[in-house]
Design a protein around this motif. Structure first.
Motif, short mmCIF file in Angstrom:
data_model
loop_
_atom_site.label_atom_id
_atom_site.label_comp_id
_atom_site.label_asym_id
_atom_site.label_seq_id
_atom_site.Cartn_x
_atom_site.Cartn_y
_atom_site.Cartn_z
N GLY A 104 0.83 -1.19 0.00
CA GLY A 104 0.00 0.00 0.00
C GLY A 104 0.87 1.25 0.00
N GLN A 105 0.24 2.41 -0.18
CA GLN A 105 1.00 3.66 -0.28
C GLN A 105 1.23 4.31 1.08
N THR A 106 0.46 3.92 2.11
CA THR A 106 0.67 4.46 3.45
C THR A 106 0.65 3.31 4.45
N ASP A 107 1.29 3.52 5.59
CA ASP A 107 1.31 2.48 6.62
C ASP A 107 -0.11 2.21 7.13
N GLN A 108 -0.92 3.27 7.24
CA GLN A 108 -2.28 3.07 7.73
C GLN A 108 -3.06 2.15 6.80
N ASP A 109 -2.90 2.32 5.49
CA ASP A 109 -3.61 1.45 4.54
C ASP A 109 -3.11 0.01 4.64
N VAL A 110 -1.81 -0.17 4.87
CA VAL A 110 -1.24 -1.52 4.99
C VAL A 110 -1.80 -2.22 6.23
N PHE A 111 -1.87 -1.51 7.36
CA PHE A 111 -2.41 -2.12 8.57
C PHE A 111 -3.92 -2.33 8.45
N TYR A 112 -4.60 -1.47 7.73
CA TYR A 112 -6.01 -1.68 7.40
C TYR A 112 -6.18 -3.04 6.70
N ALA A 113 -5.33 -3.28 5.70
CA ALA A 113 -5.41 -4.53 4.94
C ALA A 113 -5.03 -5.73 5.79
N LEU A 114 -4.09 -5.56 6.75
CA LEU A 114 -3.75 -6.66 7.65
C LEU A 114 -4.96 -7.03 8.50
N THR B 98 0.75 5.34 17.14
CA THR B 98 0.19 4.04 17.53
C THR B 98 -1.32 4.04 17.37
N MET B 99 -1.97 5.12 17.76
CA MET B 99 -3.43 5.18 17.63
C MET B 99 -3.86 5.16 16.17
N LEU B 100 -3.10 5.82 15.30
CA LEU B 100 -3.43 5.79 13.87
C LEU B 100 -3.42 4.35 13.36
N ILE B 101 -2.41 3.59 13.77
CA ILE B 101 -2.29 2.20 13.31
C ILE B 101 -3.38 1.33 13.93
N LEU B 102 -3.65 1.51 15.22
CA LEU B 102 -4.70 0.72 15.87
C LEU B 102 -6.07 0.99 15.23
N ARG B 103 -6.35 2.25 14.93
CA ARG B 103 -7.63 2.58 14.31
C ARG B 103 -7.71 2.02 12.89
N ALA B 104 -6.60 2.13 12.15
CA ALA B 104 -6.60 1.60 10.78
C ALA B 104 -6.81 0.09 10.79
N TYR B 105 -6.13 -0.61 11.68
CA TYR B 105 -6.27 -2.06 11.78
C TYR B 105 -7.71 -2.42 12.13
N ALA B 106 -8.29 -1.73 13.14
CA ALA B 106 -9.67 -2.01 13.54
C ALA B 106 -10.64 -1.74 12.39
N THR B 107 -10.39 -0.69 11.62
CA THR B 107 -11.26 -0.36 10.50
C THR B 107 -11.20 -1.45 9.43
N GLY B 108 -10.03 -2.02 9.21
CA GLY B 108 -9.91 -3.13 8.27
C GLY B 108 -10.66 -4.36 8.72
N VAL B 109 -10.59 -4.68 10.02
CA VAL B 109 -11.37 -5.80 10.55
C VAL B 109 -12.85 -5.54 10.33
N ASN B 110 -13.28 -4.33 10.64
CA ASN B 110 -14.71 -3.99 10.52
C ASN B 110 -15.17 -3.98 9.07
N ALA B 111 -14.26 -3.65 8.14
CA ALA B 111 -14.62 -3.72 6.72
C ALA B 111 -14.95 -5.15 6.33
N ARG B 112 -14.21 -6.11 6.83
CA ARG B 112 -14.53 -7.51 6.56
C ARG B 112 -15.86 -7.90 7.20
N LEU B 113 -16.11 -7.43 8.43
CA LEU B 113 -17.38 -7.73 9.08
C LEU B 113 -18.56 -7.19 8.27
N ASP B 114 -18.41 -5.97 7.76
CA ASP B 114 -19.47 -5.39 6.93
C ASP B 114 -19.67 -6.21 5.65
N GLU B 115 -18.56 -6.65 5.05
CA GLU B 115 -18.66 -7.46 3.84
C GLU B 115 -19.40 -8.77 4.12
#
Length: 821
Positions: A64-74, A132-149
């Motif tokens: 990904g182009q940003t660390d936040q997007d990469v942790f979102y995908a993780l 750290t909070m940016l990464i934690l929020r990005a990671y949580a948002t990625g998990v929630n994106a899968r839940l929504d899917e």
């Protein structure tokens, strides 16, 4: 008759059709949750396109182009493959298992609530730095994106288990990831259990000197760096039996022998054949299906990172980047103290402090229970920590009337910055930067093994409690909580944690062994996790002047037991090749056959050999015979052989041979008598269990690795699909550790070991390798549920490469995540 037969055929046909229809329906519903790895999705909150390229072992490589997007995908990938595991870890940390599993897990929830782990994780959110909070929020948002899917596309609730258990999944939050770190600390901790057992032993033994036999201190001055190659409570008067409830498969409360363990070692360029640094790491945890580890590669702005993650946390816990490798072993730092708190006889809602009686800090907590009425428990805290029930680790057996027990523990901090420290470690470029990153790490305490391209180091990370030199028990036994000298006085500075950087000998390692020998209160610990594996490791490291990736793998997979080699000549000293010839079928003849086999044995705990089973059964019977008469029911707590105890008794160190005499008998038995009787006991058990033909025994038949599903593993029929059983090498004290169950009808089942292995070579980083014990998917219908299991069993690995081309060349799918317009 023809009419009856016709109707029977119709009924049978209908029943078969109904069964087939039900099976097809179950399969269809379960298969709906199988992830599709080859697709394009538009998801909210992404800033740019992200690719998840899954190689042929289903390891996600995330670009990904940003660390936040990469942790979102993780977070998205973790939820794709391990949603059930993540939700169970979260429910455990929250103390909410009973909402799904009913009364069976109420005791677990009660203990978790009393420790208040999740509340403290929520409070720790405020202590995190902005990055750290940016990464934690990005990671949580990625998990929630899968839940929504899953919800939007009706993807079978995300996991087959969700159909069998009504377990609604709420949105993931940053606090959930922080809680899982604390839960890991709970699974690794063993000092509280050790303190209580030591107290119970001291009450049971009439001779206080014998306590140092059965619970011996680790000898020596501590081992971490090897030399240069050329240098080659008062008040308790009663004793009670075990009061701890039976352990549920989902329980995070592990007994002392099943607390944290692991191996890690490193070589500097001067000890490497290729001139590059080397690192090997294999953390040991309880075997489960799927394994708790999940392999992943993240392409961050600071560079690629690859290694082992635990779903639920945005961390590579053991792995490497282009310039740095790191591994973990449990440090055995004494970060727990049990306290006996005196109640006010006039008001049981108050407890005694150095300043007089004070009220407990209390709060009610409601536990909802499936198919039962909810219960409310009152959580009580003292200045030392939470008040625990008497059933917890048998605290009730050593707590006097009018008192309760509490626990001080670094994991329970409300200002835990361990997550941020671990994230900074992933971005570090050198050993020195990595050591500096560890300063903010709090708990659980770990040994951090580090290599960059030029240097090796080991640093113990974690908050070390500051104790008063006048502490009554030095933290070895539960102590009165109202005495100021027994209380913690903050934490010691990070610089006081043991550190080994660039040793002259060029080799560093840890097998949970004693690393330093410092006087109390800077001692780190009195209790260590290993005195045996480290002996074999020293020999293997110093047997070569230089090492390679393959020699590190060889050491990681080594199955020779130093314990067997050192103890068998001792316990069999008066038995080898003695006695007259005996006819077949007699106990004497069977004993002679067993001794003949063991006399020619190298100590290799090979799955195909009979000797390891004979040896293990003999040692187990021997310790049981030696301690049962002195300890009574408490002997059942000693589920595994303590080699130092056996050695002390047979060498009669400080009079320890007295353990060989049976207290209740008139004759005075010697240790040779005990050895002979124990061997006969073992052979009787072997014959009853495996048959009389000793030469055809296989250690692997008894030493099966039990990768069991914690929930479905006991369900008839279904357990054959979800459990993974394997014949395995190794044993309790081999470098390829396979810790045995220790009790029950299958005492030698392999239940705890290296579910992750990694070997990193910085002369050629892309030749590094890793593996887990099952597979990447948590879905038992997926081919990736157990596709790594046989590789792991055979001691094979998969490539640990940051080469993007290799990942794409044999990809099983590419998932493209795009920002939703």
């Amino acid at each position: 008759m023809a009419l009856v037969f016709k109707w029977l055929m119709r009924i049978t046909t209908a029943a078969v059709a109904l069964v087939v229809l039900c099976v097809c329906m179950v399969y269809y519903l379960a298969s709906r949750s199988l992830p599709d790895y080859d697709k394009t999705l538009e998801l909210p909150y992404l800033t740019a396109e992200v690719e998840i390229v899954r190689d042929n072992a289903n390891v996600p490589h995330i670009f990904g182009q940003t660390d936040q997007d990469v942790f979102y995908a993780l977070g998205y990938a973790h939820a794709q493959d391990r949603l059930w595991q993540m939700t169970m870890l979260r429910r455990t940390a929250q103390g909410r298992l009973s909402e799904v599993f009913g009364t069976a897990t109420v005791d677990i929830d009660k203990l978790i609530r009393r420790l208040d782990i999740y509340t403290r994780a929520v409070a720790s959110v405020e202590a995190q730095d902005e990055q750290t909070m940016l990464i934690l929020r990005a990671y949580a948002t990625g998990v929630n994106a899968r839940l929504d899917e899953i919800n939007d596309s009706a993807l079978g609730r995300g996991a087959p288990e969700m159909f069998l258990f009504n377990a609604p999944v709420s949105a993931w939050r940053p606090a959930d990831s922080l809680a899982i770190i604390k839960l890991m600390g709970l699974q690794l901790a063993g000092h509280l259990d050790e303190e209580v057992l030591r107290a119970r032993m001291s009450l049971a033994l009439s001779d206080a000197q014998r306590l140092s036999d059965i619970l011996p201190d680790a000898p020596g001055s501590g081992i971490a760096a090897l030399p240069e190659y050329a240098e080659l409570v008062q008040g308790v008067t009663r004793f009670a039996e075990n009061t701890m409830p039976p352990q549920h498969p989902l329980s995070p409360f592990k007994r002392r022998m099943f607390a944290g363990a692991s191996n890690a070692w490193a070589a500097a360029p001067s000890r490497s054949a290729s001139g590059g640094t080397l690192l090997a790491n294999d953390p040991h945890l309880e075997f489960t299906a799927p394994a708790i580890w999940y392999l992943a590669r993240l392409e961050l702005q600071s560079g690629g990172v690859i290694g082992g993650t635990i779903p639920g946390m945005p961390l590579v816990l053991s792995g490497r980047s282009e310039n740095l490798g790191w591994g973990l072993t449990y440090a055995y730092m004494d970060d727990q103290d049990a306290y006996i708190e005196e109640l006010n006889p006039d008001n049981p809602e108050e407890y005694r402090t150095p300043d007089g009686f004070k009220p407990f800090e209390t709060r009610g907590s409601i536990i909802n229970i499936k198919d039962a009425a909810p219960i409310t428990i009152t959580l009580r805290w003292t200045e030392n920590g939470p008040v625990l029930p008497g059933t917890h680790y048998n605290l009730g057996t050593i707590t006097p009337p009018g008192h309760v027990a509490s626990l001080a523990w670094t994991v329970l901090s409300r200002n835990d910055t361990s997550m941020g420290a671990a994230l900074r470690l992933m971005r570090a470029k050198s050993v020195r930067e990595a050591i500096a990153a560890g300063e903010g790490y709090l708990a659980p305490a770990m040994n951090l093994m580090l290599v960059d391209r030029e240097e090796i180091a080991m640093k113990m990370i974690g908050a070390m409690p500051r104790r008063d030199a006048r502490h009554q028990s030095q933290g070895r036994l539960p102590s009165p909580g109202w005495i100021e000298a027994n209380r913690w006085q903050g934490r010691l500075p990070y610089a006081s944690n043991p550190e080994f950087v660039a040793p002259n000998g060029g080799i560093l390692g840890n097998t949970n062994n004693k690393t330093v020998d410092r006087p109390f209160p800077n001692h780190v610990s009195f209790d260590w996790g290993d005195t045996q594996r480290v002996q074999r490791w020293q020999g293997l490291m110093q047997a070569r002047e230089v090492h390679t990736r393959d020699s590190f793998i060889e050491a990681q997979l080594d199955t020779v037991s130093f314990t067997a080699r050192s103890l068998l000549p001792l316990i069999g000293a008066e038995l080898w090749f003695t006695g007259e010839a005996a006819p077949d079928g007699t106990p004497l003849r069977q004993r002679q056959r067993a001794l003949t086999l063991l006399a020619g044995w190298s100590g290799e705990m090979n799955e195909h050999m009979p000797e390891p089973l004979i040896y293990a059964a003999w040692l187990r019977s021997l310790q049981e015979r030696m301690i049962r008469d002195e300890l009574g029911p408490l002997a059942s707590e000693m589920t595994h052989v303590e080699p130092l105890f056996i050695e002390r008794a047979f060498r009669d160190i400080d009079g320890a041979a007295v353990w060989c005499d049976v207290v209740q008998s008139a004759p005075v038995e010697t240790c040779a008598d005990m050895a002979r009787l124990a061997l006969d006991d073992a052979l009787v058990w072997i014959e009853e269990t495996w048959g009389p033909a000793l030469e055809t025994l296989r250690w692997g038949d008894a030493h099966q690795a039990t990768h069991d599903h914690a929930v479905l593993g006991q369900v008839p029929i279904l357990r054959f699909f979800v459990n993974i059983r394997q014949s395995t090498n190794g044993g309790d004290n081999t470098l390829q550790r396979g810790l045995t169950k220790g009790r029950g009808p299958d005492p030698f089942h392999n239940t705890h070991g290296a579910a992750y292995r990694g070997v990193y070579d910085f002369a050629d980083p892309d030749s590094s390798v890793f593996v887990t014990s099952t597979g990447q998917s948590g879905h038992f219908l997926s081919r990736h549920y157990d596709d790594l299991a046989q590789l792991w069993r055979r001691g094979e690995y998969i490539p640990m490469s940051l080469d993007e081309g290799l990942a794409r060349a044999a990809a099983v799918g590419v998932t493209i995540l795009r920002p939703r317009p």
